[in-house]
Design a protein around this motif. Structure first.
Motif, PDB file in Angstrom:
ATOM      1  N   GLN A  16      -1.491  25.946  67.861  1.00 17.11           N
ATOM      2  CA  GLN A  16      -1.560  24.613  67.257  1.00 17.11           C
ATOM      3  C   GLN A  16      -0.180  24.092  66.850  1.00 17.11           C
ATOM      4  O   GLN A  16       0.090  22.895  66.950  1.00 17.11           O
ATOM      5  CB  GLN A  16      -2.489  24.633  66.039  1.00 17.11           C
ATOM      6  N   GLU A  57      -4.090  31.324  67.021  1.00 14.23           N
ATOM      7  CA  GLU A  57      -4.442  29.917  66.898  1.00 14.23           C
ATOM      8  C   GLU A  57      -3.328  29.116  66.217  1.00 14.23           C
ATOM      9  O   GLU A  57      -3.055  27.972  66.591  1.00 14.23           O
ATOM     10  CB  GLU A  57      -5.752  29.768  66.106  1.00 14.23           C
ATOM     11  N   LEU A  58      -2.698  29.701  65.216  1.00  7.54           N
ATOM     12  CA  LEU A  58      -1.603  29.017  64.532  1.00  7.54           C
ATOM     13  C   LEU A  58      -0.430  28.788  65.488  1.00  7.54           C
ATOM     14  O   LEU A  58       0.185  27.717  65.499  1.00  7.54           O
ATOM     15  CB  LEU A  58      -1.146  29.826  63.314  1.00  7.54           C
ATOM     16  N   ALA A 105      -7.265  23.473  59.928  1.00  5.72           N
ATOM     17  CA  ALA A 105      -6.742  24.769  60.361  1.00  5.72           C
ATOM     18  C   ALA A 105      -6.140  25.528  59.185  1.00  5.72           C
ATOM     19  O   ALA A 105      -6.301  26.751  59.073  1.00  5.72           O
ATOM     20  CB  ALA A 105      -5.696  24.560  61.458  1.00  5.72           C
ATOM     21  N   ARG A 107      -9.060  26.923  57.265  1.00  5.67           N
ATOM     22  CA  ARG A 107      -9.832  27.915  58.032  1.00  5.67           C
ATOM     23  C   ARG A 107      -9.089  29.234  58.156  1.00  5.67           C
ATOM     24  O   ARG A 107      -9.677  30.311  57.997  1.00  5.67           O
ATOM     25  CB  ARG A 107     -10.135  27.361  59.424  1.00  5.67           C
ATOM     26  N   TYR A 108      -7.782  29.161  58.438  1.00 12.10           N
ATOM     27  CA  TYR A 108      -6.996  30.375  58.670  1.00 12.10           C
ATOM     28  C   TYR A 108      -6.213  30.810  57.433  1.00 12.10           C
ATOM     29  O   TYR A 108      -5.460  31.782  57.502  1.00 12.10           O
ATOM     30  CB  TYR A 108      -6.046  30.160  59.852  1.00 12.10           C
TER      31      TYR A 108
END
Length: 566
Positions: free
Chosen positions: A120, A116-117, A85, A88-89
């Motif tokens: 997660q 998304e962060l 992650a 990716r981000y």
């Protein structure tokens, strides 16, 4: 933090007046054509820097900019976000702020990434802007795989059980047996590449298998594993290198190539039997790293000018000297890269061929078929070369053949293991080289060492110790009047205070006085003449200059001096 509003990077940069409309238009057309991110295209085309993008985003969005080069990073916080992650981000957890987390993002306008962060991490997040290149560097350092390596090694030890494994007498194990070993070695290589290691040392001790990485010239422990896995690891590496897996009593050397994280790595392996098993050293040569130019070696301007003059001559021998790991081969490759032109024929004989150079004919030594340096060199002279590179002068025959080639119209580049430049001609005389041949052929000698460079992220002023002050008085009239630096230790340098290395060089040209001294039977006469030429430009003095410039430490300069005295 509230969810950020959807804003386009191009609009922000225009509003902040750090980008021209025509530059944005061009970058948008390129983005449509190539599919690359807009920020990357703007930086690649020189319209704007990463720092300017980050500061513009910070001002526009009203969020802080965090300079990861100087901000302390806590690995335990970073790892709250899975590595996949984070990459990716383009995000990293920087700090705790009450019940929330401060998260740095290269592009805080990415709403999908923000959602998304938040999901997660399971906590409220406050955003900060960070530059992408520094972010990726911190990610590489923080998500080291030492824990995974230890877990894999433990699992492999449990799988092997209590029985001592001896694959050498039982044949090659099947794929199922090899799978855990392959995963372990793949992870070790990935971690070594992330840390910029030059070597991996796999050493069986009396109670454990030690795996260490050599980073910037110093060894760092990576993990301790169950000793039972040592034979299986050695077997797999020997299979990869095509070595004799049934032979454990004599040293063996080999090489193989692997692909790690999209990088092509050539691996040189040395296997030596020890009391507790086979000790393996793996030298990592990153083929995707490219060859350094002469300018990037770090030679002082006056030394670089004289070195260029020496290698631009049509004939003669130029030697690069120093101990193993001092960067001799890097210097020779940089010289060949500069000399490599379509109208020049360059031949090399190496053991092994460390880097592939287009347009150059490179030969790998193979002693098993009597293909040694001297034999290949004799064959080279029938190939009409302009320049010959010998990986190393190891014996009198190679030395004599190389010097005769240098005397008969060829430029010969090579390396020799000597302590400094002044001792090199004397070493050749000790090998039985006639004085007339040495005087007629040798043009210049470069001696070099590598010093660890101070980590720029944690550099601070350093007060001299009494021992350092006394040592410096041999080179400086008033040592205490200068400012010195050292690294405090941080997450960017693995708490060592050093990151990267810098070369120190001295160059001895075979001038008329030196040639006359070389003909004299008393070697002290030559040493005196060499010392006069090198006055103020010795390896010791160059190391002190780097300490004065704040690029390295006094302790590193002292280490070089102790090596020279030894």
């Amino acid at each position: 933090m509230n969810r950020p509003e959807k804003t386009r990077l191009g609009d922000i940069l225009l509003q902040q007046q750090v980008l021209l409309p025509e530059q944005l238009a061009f970058a948008l057309r390129e983005q449509e054509r190539t599919g690359k991110k807009l920020g990357r295209l703007l930086v690649e085309n020189g319209f704007i820097t990463e720092g300017e993008i980050s500061h513009a985003l910070s001002r526009q969005l009203g969020i802080p900019y965090v300079d990861l080069a100087h901000h302390p990073v806590r690995p335990d916080l970073v790892r709250l976000l899975p590595e996949l992650a984070a990459r990716r981000y383009r995000a990293i957890v920087i700090a705790e702020e009450g019940d929330a987390l401060l998260v740095g993002m290269a592009d805080p306008t990415d709403l999908f990434a923000f959602d998304e962060l938040t999901r997660q991490l399971g906590r409220d997040i406050h955003l900060a802007v960070v530059t992408q290149s520094l972010l990726l560097t911190v990610i590489d350092k923080s998500y080291r795989q030492t824990d995974q390596i230890s877990d894999l090694a433990k699992a492999l030890g449990e799988e092997l059980g209590e029985v001592t494994v001896d694959f050498g007498t039982n044949g090659i194990p099947d794929a199922a047996e090899q799978a855990p070993i392959v995963r372990l070695l793949q992870t070790v290589f990935e971690d070594a590449l992330k840390m910029g290691a030059s070597d991996i040392h796999i050493e069986p001790q009396h109670d454990a298998l030690s795996i260490r990485l050599r980073i910037d010239g110093a060894l760092h422990p990576q993990t301790q594993a169950d000793l039972r896995i040592a034979p299986a690891v050695a077997l797999r590496l020997k299979l990869m290198a095509g070595l004799d897996i049934s032979e454990k009593r004599v040293p063996q050397d080999g090489r193989f190539a692997i692909k790690v994280a999209h990088a092509q790595i050539d691996v040189r392996i040395s296997c030596v039997p020890t009391q507790y098993g086979e000790s393996l050293v793996l030298r990592l040569l990153n083929q995707s790293g490219g060859i350094l130019s002469l300018e990037r070696l770090g030679m002082p301007a006056d030394t670089l000018e004289r070195f260029r003059r020496a290698i631009s001559r049509p004939s003669g021998m130029v030697l690069v000297t120093g101990p193993t790991g001092s960067g001799k081969t890097t210097t020779l490759y940089a010289a060949m890269a500069e000399l490599n032109k379509p109208h020049i024929k360059i031949l090399t004989v190496e053991d092994p061929v460390e880097y592939r150079l287009g347009g150059i004919n490179q030969v790998q030594v193979n002693e098993k078929i009597d293909l040694g340096f001297a034999r290949v060199l004799r064959a080279f002279l029938r190939q009409d070369p302009d320049i010959i590179m010998l990986g190393e002068i190891r014996d009198p025959e190679t030395a004599q053949t190389g010097l005769r080639a240098a005397m008969t119209g060829h430029l010969v580049l090579s390396t020799l293991h000597t302590n400094d430049s002044a001792s090199t001609p004397l070493r050749l005389l000790d090998m039985g080289i006639p004085r007339y041949l040495l005087a007629a052929s040798l043009r210049a000698v470069v001696a070099q060492r590598l010093l660890r460079a101070i980590c720029p992220n944690c550099a601070e002023d350093h007060a001299l110790t009494a021992h350092e002050h006394d040592w410096l008085t041999a080179e400086l009239a008033h040592p205490a009047s200068h400012v010195y630096r050292h690294g405090r230790g941080c997450s960017h340098c693995n708490q060592t205070g050093y990151r990267g290395r810098v070369g120190v060089y001295e160059l001895l040209e075979m001038t008329v006085p030196l040639l006359e001294a070389a003909h004299h039977a008393n070697p002290a006469r030559f040493r005196e003449a060499a010392n006069r030429q090198l006055a103020g430009q010795t390896l010791r003095r160059r190391a002190v200059d780097l300490a004065l410039a704040g690029r390295s430490t006094v302790s590193e300069a002292m280490r070089i001096d102790h090596e020279l005295e030894g």
